[in-house]
Design a protein around this motif. Structure first.
Motif, PDB file in Angstrom:
ATOM      1  N   UNK A 125     -24.723  -4.855   7.294  1.00  0.00           N
ATOM      2  CA  UNK A 125     -25.359  -3.801   8.008  1.00  0.00           C
ATOM      3  C   UNK A 125     -26.996  -4.109   7.987  1.00  0.00           C
ATOM      4  N   UNK A 126     -27.620  -4.830   6.968  1.00  0.00           N
ATOM      5  CA  UNK A 126     -28.923  -5.049   7.085  1.00  0.00           C
ATOM      6  C   UNK A 126     -29.215  -5.965   8.267  1.00  0.00           C
ATOM      7  N   UNK A 127     -28.392  -6.990   8.663  1.00  0.00           N
ATOM      8  CA  UNK A 127     -28.472  -7.703   9.907  1.00  0.00           C
ATOM      9  C   UNK A 127     -28.319  -7.171  11.036  1.00  0.00           C
ATOM     10  N   UNK A 128     -27.237  -6.090  10.964  1.00  0.00           N
ATOM     11  CA  UNK A 128     -27.046  -5.317  12.251  1.00  0.00           C
ATOM     12  C   UNK A 128     -28.458  -4.651  12.745  1.00  0.00           C
ATOM     13  N   UNK A 129     -29.019  -4.111  11.527  1.00  0.00           N
ATOM     14  CA  UNK A 129     -30.377  -3.396  12.073  1.00  0.00           C
ATOM     15  C   UNK A 129     -31.363  -4.381  12.588  1.00  0.00           C
ATOM     16  N   UNK A 130     -31.294  -5.609  11.935  1.00  0.00           N
ATOM     17  CA  UNK A 130     -31.998  -6.788  12.274  1.00  0.00           C
ATOM     18  C   UNK A 130     -32.125  -7.062  13.791  1.00  0.00           C
ATOM     19  N   UNK A 131     -30.810  -7.154  13.977  1.00  0.00           N
ATOM     20  CA  UNK A 131     -30.369  -7.468  15.501  1.00  0.00           C
ATOM     21  C   UNK A 131     -30.821  -6.326  16.242  1.00  0.00           C
ATOM     22  N   UNK A 132     -30.760  -5.115  16.196  1.00  0.00           N
ATOM     23  CA  UNK A 132     -31.027  -4.166  16.917  1.00  0.00           C
ATOM     24  C   UNK A 132     -32.521  -4.135  17.219  1.00  0.00           C
TER      25      UNK A 132
END
Length: 654
Positions: free
Chosen positions: A571-578
């Motif tokens: 989830x943390x990296x999904x935010x980073x990718x956004x």
């Protein structure tokens, strides 16, 4: 206790705990069969100062080498401060052999006698019933065996096996195991035991003043006694340094084959990138199955493990490897997909590493449940990842058969498994395996899968199929925007929950899986609905302490019911990718770097990324390492490289 530094050649898989004790050993597939199952195979040391089992407190450092999955562990005993120990572990790239090379250095001016104890506590084929442990005097080795699994262990002194003491015993009822026999520095010499057994052997050595002594211990795995002893003979005839050199050379070449990432990234990011690639490769079996994790500690929660191929996880991991340039490796995963398809055209919940259907907890066909016990996103993402592979590597001729045997039947299933009234897919289980309904994540994957199938059909001349898949995907995208977008808070619903009476009710819980709407390119970041939805989502799910929770009020492995949930790497990296897709110069964005640095801190020391962490203590929760977590790091780094082509002054100082 978290698992660390997995080693494998696609058949023999070994991982350790922070002390360097073997905690997982599977063979002949990565993840199956399990022969240690979380039990502890210890290393002990005895001297004039007494006896000690190696614990995490003795370990100064433990990590992969920079360019190979070779584990180096530095050990110091407080009772013997003049001795320093370096343990180097690797699995042979060709043969099913674990090497453990121990180098002991004496900084004092007196010689130091030392006894090293190697303990093996094995439940072969995941059971303590019917095992045998035996000392083989003619081979100078210990043997554990059952059925068609044979494991030989010994230590090499130059070109000969050497065992100076041994004991085999049982561990059930009031008996703790033979490892207790070692704690007085002597072994009883019992040569054989059967049932629930363990064994210990010892080698004696003297470290000269100012000198160094080296020994290499080996564990050989085989399917027959003859094969095991033949392998041991080959080990004795060939120096361990040759195996280590082969391993280092292979992986050095493997890492350099593709252009994996920009050298502009901070070294801490690149180091975790390399480690993540090792983790992904080391969780792929020779038959192409990619397991989620090999961590038997989860048995205490559900009497089951993460040692399965989930097609969703496998597709995302294969896609990450593809994007990093390792398409030759992922071919093995795509090749196995046709054999996994059901007659209806879908993939099941999960599979054993041997490719037989795995355990499941998804009911179907009764009131309040879906028609099939599936997560439809697993089938859809496998199509999507495969099409991305073909577009990147253009190996169309060799993969055309997979288009006919996998893509077409599974795409026809996706196209037909939908409601004529809503235009959305029929209910299935969500990606978190917790609830039935029609989920925004699932709908997004089906849209992406059908668009991918359409593009492949057009390339292969199946124009009518291409038009059919494209039309259904476009209509489904419109239905998603119409039925799953909530204009009030300007965000998307998690989905429509299937109730016991068969009705569907809106589920507004903020869920990080909504991020699939951007990373699957369902909507562009410029879409007027997507930006407010992602802002709302990550505002609700980001913790003040750092990290992003999976969804609001997530109770999985949560210790405090008052807390919203544990932060997940995914989830943390999904935010980073956004943010990477939406902020200028993301590599030098403080918000992006704060998220990435938080992830790097979780991997500090071991280089392993778990599924989730305690929100305050940041201790590992659930499986570690989790391959999906490492895949997301690879994808994030690749995307960051693609958006950062020029050098910046910050690059020199981080």
């Amino acid at each position: 206790m978290a698992r660390e530094h997995p080693l494998t050649n696609g058949r023999l898989f070994v991982s350790f705990d922070p002390s360097g004790s073997i905690r997982e050993l599977t063979y002949p597939h990565v993840g199956k069969e399990s022969h240690v199952g979380g039990r502890i195979c210890r290393i002990g040391l005895s001297s004039v100062a007494g006896f000690e089992w190696i614990t995490p407190e003795h370990v100064l450092s433990r990590e992969y080498e920079s360019r190979a999955p070779v584990v180096r562990t530095r050990i110091v005993l407080h009772s013997l401060p003049s001795l320093s120990f370096l343990l180097t572990d690797w699995v042979d790239t060709n043969d099913d052999i674990l090497y453990r090379h121990l180098r002991v250095e004496n900084a004092s001016e007196t010689e130091i006698p030392l006894r090293i104890f190697f303990h093996f506590d094995m439940d072969i084929a995941n059971s303590d019933i019917g095992n045998t442990a035996s000392y083989l005097s003619d081979h100078g080795a210990m043997l554990h065996y059952k059925d068609h699994f044979y494991f030989l262990m010994t230590t090499l002194d130059g070109d000969r096996p050497r065992i100076d003491g041994y004991a085999c015993g049982t561990r059930h009822a009031h008996r703790e195991g033979t490892w207790r026999d070692a704690e007085d520095g002597e072994l009883g010499g019992n040569p054989i035991a059967q049932g629930a057994v363990d064994s210990v052997y010892a080698v004696w050595l003297t470290v000269p003043p100012g000198g160094v002594v080296e020994r290499t211990s080996v564990l050989v795995a085989a399917s027959s006694y003859g094969r095991a002893t033949d392998l041991l003979s080959r080990v004795v005839a060939s120096p361990p340094s040759l195996s280590l050199s082969r391993c280092r050379s292979f992986y050095d070449f493997w890492l350099d084959t593709p252009v994996t990432c920009s050298n502009r990234l901070p070294e801490s990011y690149l180091k975790l990138m390399r480690h993540s690639l090792f983790i992904l490769k080391n969780h792929m079996s020779a038959n192409g199955a990619i397991v989620a994790a090999v961590d038997s500690d989860s048995l205490s929660l559900s009497r089951d493990t993460y040692s399965y191929l989930w097609p969703r996880d496998g597709a995302i991991i294969a896609h990450a490897l593809d994007m990093a340039g390792f398409g030759d490796l992922t071919r093995r995963f795509y090749d196995l997909l046709p054999g996994l398809l059901s007659r209806e055209g879908f993939l099941l919940h999960k599979y054993h590493p041997s490719l037989s259907p795995g355990s499941s907890w998804h009911p179907s066909g009764v009131p309040g449940t879906p028609e099939f016990p599936i997560q439809e996103d697993e089938t859809a993402l496998s199509i999507w990842a495969f099409e991305r592979h073909i577009e990147r590597y253009r190996d169309i001729d060799s993969l055309y058969g997979l288009y006919r045997s996998f893509v077409l039947p599974s795409a026809h299933f996706l196209a037909g498994f939908r409601s004529s009234a809503s235009g959305l897919p029929c209910p299935s289980y969500d990606l978190w395996e917790e609830r039935a309904g029609i989920w925004t994540f699932t709908v997004a994957t089906v849209i992406a899968g059908l668009f991918s199938a359409s593009r492949m059909a057009r390339r292969f001349g199946d124009t009518s199929f291409a038009q059919e898949f494209e039309k259904i995907a476009g209509s489904m995208k419109e239905s998603l925007a119409e039925r799953l977008f909530d204009p009030g808070p300007q965000t998307f619903l998690r989905g429509l929950k299937l109730e016991a009476n068969g009705s569907l009710s809106p589920d507004p819980v903020p869920d990080s899986s909504l991020s699939a709407l951007f990373w699957l390119d369902i909507f562009s970041p410029q879409d007027t609905r997507l930006a407010p939805a992602m802002e709302h989502l990550f505002r609700r799910l980001t913790l003040p302490e750092g990290g992003v929770i999976r969804y609001a009020n997530d109770s999985y492995y949560r210790e405090n019911p008052a807390h919203p949930g544990n932060p997940w790497i995914i989830a943390t990296l999904w935010k980073a990718r956004w943010l990477i897709r939406t902020v200028p110069d993301p590599l030098h964005s403080e918000n992006v770097r704060a998220l990435l640095d938080w992830v790097v801190e979780r991997a500090a020391g071991s280089g392993m990324l778990a599924e989730q962490y305690h929100p305050r203590t940041l201790e590992v929760r659930s499986a570690s390492p989790l391959t999906w977590s490492h895949a997301e790091w690879v994808l994030t780094m690749v995307e960051l490289c693609q958006t950062s082509p020029e050098k910046h002054p910050w690059d020199d100082g981080h």
